[in-house]
Design an enzyme around this catalytic site. Structure first.
Site, PDB file in Angstrom:
ATOM      1  N   SER A 135       0.841  -1.194   0.000  1.00 56.09           N
ATOM      2  CA  SER A 135       0.000   0.000   0.000  1.00 56.09           C
ATOM      3  C   SER A 135       0.880   1.250   0.000  1.00 56.09           C
ATOM      4  CB  SER A 135      -0.960  -0.041   1.196  1.00 56.09           C
ATOM      5  OG  SER A 135      -1.993   0.898   1.062  1.00 56.09           O
ATOM      6  N   ARG A 203     -12.327   7.635   7.795  1.00 57.48           N
ATOM      7  CA  ARG A 203     -11.883   6.262   8.026  1.00 57.48           C
ATOM      8  C   ARG A 203     -12.924   5.268   7.539  1.00 57.48           C
ATOM      9  NH1 ARG A 203      -7.601   2.935   8.166  1.00 57.48           N
ATOM     10  NH2 ARG A 203      -7.715   1.376   9.819  1.00 57.48           N
ATOM     11  N   ASP A 280      -8.566  -5.896  -5.467  1.00 51.89           N
ATOM     12  CA  ASP A 280      -7.950  -4.710  -4.865  1.00 51.89           C
ATOM     13  C   ASP A 280      -8.501  -3.489  -5.592  1.00 51.89           C
ATOM     14  OD1 ASP A 280      -6.357  -2.640  -3.933  1.00 51.89           O
ATOM     15  OD2 ASP A 280      -4.527  -3.839  -3.900  1.00 51.89           O
ATOM     16  N   HIS A 309      -7.663  -5.428  -1.173  1.00 51.66           N
ATOM     17  CA  HIS A 309      -6.437  -4.703  -0.841  1.00 51.66           C
ATOM     18  C   HIS A 309      -5.807  -5.203   0.455  1.00 51.66           C
ATOM     19  CE1 HIS A 309      -3.505  -1.549  -0.772  1.00 51.66           C
ATOM     20  NE2 HIS A 309      -3.951  -1.085   0.378  1.00 51.66           N
ATOM     21  N   ASP A 310      -6.618  -5.586   1.424  1.00 50.90           N
ATOM     22  CA  ASP A 310      -6.100  -6.080   2.699  1.00 50.90           C
ATOM     23  C   ASP A 310      -5.414  -7.433   2.588  1.00 50.90           C
ATOM     24  OD1 ASP A 310      -6.612  -3.967   4.333  1.00 50.90           O
ATOM     25  OD2 ASP A 310      -8.295  -4.871   5.406  1.00 50.90           O
TER      26      ASP A 310
END
Length: 337
Positions: A135, A203, A280, A309-310
């Site tokens: 990332s 967030r 992602d 993405h994680d």
């Protein structure tokens, strides 16, 4: 907390930050070949952590693990501009004796890498076997390959692309707007990050992009706790949790640095070992593979995962072997240098 001082740092903007310090974590024999680990947006230097409090990559780094601390020494810095011990918006400006807050200068990914380059030298590390990061940490990893190819043997960029996607830019814009238009933000001169509702919303927006729609649907399944859907409770919790442990000015600063990073025209002079992850949304495979195909020496894999993405933070059994095997190829040149 361990810190290293590098003195004054001239930024790409030509502005100068005085008395720069980087917080760090270091593991393994300090005479062993060195691996630099680069954390993601809201990460910190505690990638390994302790047995009582494992770090965010404790499953990947350690004795006998893919990044083997019985073979390599590992160092992780809290990023310049971060809020976990390195010089950033919460730090005291030596010119005013007050926290920088909104006056902290704009940063680039190159600024962050340059600070770590100087910090490594201060710590007596004059060569790296490899740099690994995902990332924002992947952006730094790519920048290491562009800026300091003579200083390292290879880079391992994970869950990243040579420039940030428009989808990513869009969500960063939403996050920045949510924070900066919050009345309590007070142009960056707020008293407490935890009280900023705009930061919490930023967030929440980010959390939606980190995993695939399948993962959200499977995890929550439209379940409720009273009148509220569990996915809503989850996002509310994550927003409050980050706002309580991270600085909003730092968050905005790092988002803007991510937005501007672009090495799409670079051909690197170091081997590149890259991993991309299906679903992602922020760093899509279709932006990374064409760039890798233009490199002089690039090897990559695409990891199938619903984590999106994680993926670079979990399921080490799927991709840790790729890291382990390619790190082994670095040992011969390192030992014969």
């Amino acid at each position: 907390m361990k810190t290293v001082s590098i003195g004054s740092l001239t930024l790409d903007s030509t502005k100068i930050i005085d008395d720069v310090e980087l917080a760090y974590e270091r593991h393994g024999d300090e005479n062993a070949p060195a691996i630099l680990i680069c954390h993601a947006l809201t990460g910190d230097q505690h990638a390994v952590g302790t047995e009582e409090d494992p770090g965010w990559w404790a499953g990947l780094i350690g004795p006998g693990k893919p990044v083997d601390t019985a073979v390599f020494q590992v160092i992780i810095f809290n990023v310049l501009g971060g809020s976990h011990g390195s010089t950033g918006p919460l730090s005291i400006n030596p010119k005013t004796s007050l926290p920088y807050r909104a006056d902290f200068p704009t940063l680039t990914i190159g600024d962050m890498v340059r600070a770590e380059y100087y910090a490594l030298k201060k710590l007596g590390i004059h060569h790296l076997a490899g740099v690994i990061g995902g990332s924002l940490g992947g952006m730094k990893t790519l920048e290491w390959g562009r800026s300091y190819p003579e200083f390292l043997d290879a880079i391992f960029p994970l869950a990243v692309t040579p420039y940030y996607s428009d989808y990513g830019l869009a969500f960063n814009h939403i996050g920045i707007q949510a924070i900066e238009t919050d009345r309590d933000f007070d142009k960056g001169n707020y008293e407490c990050s935890a009280s900023l509702k705009g930061f919490q919303v930023a967030r929440m927006a980010g959390m939606v992009t980190y995993r695939s729609g399948n993962m959200f649907n499977q995890r929550f399944g439209r379940t409720k706790d009273g009148a509220e859907f569990n996915v809503q409770s989850y996002l509310n919790y994550q927003g409050k949790k980050l706002a309580a442990r991270f600085d909003a000015n730092s968050y905005v600063l790092l988002l803007k640095a991510m937005n501007t990073h672009d090495i799409q025209d670079a051909v690197l002079n170091v081997p590149v070992y890259s991993l991309s992850f299906t679903h992602d949304l922020l760093y899509p495979i279709e932006l990374m593979i064409p760039w890798l195909e233009k490199q002089k020496n690039a090897t990559w894999q695409v990891i199938e995962t619903d984590f999106g993405h994680d993926g670079f933070l979990v399921e080490f059994e799927k991709w840790g072997g790729f890291i382990e095997e390619n790190l082994k190829t670095l040992l011969v040149p390192e030992l014969t240098r």
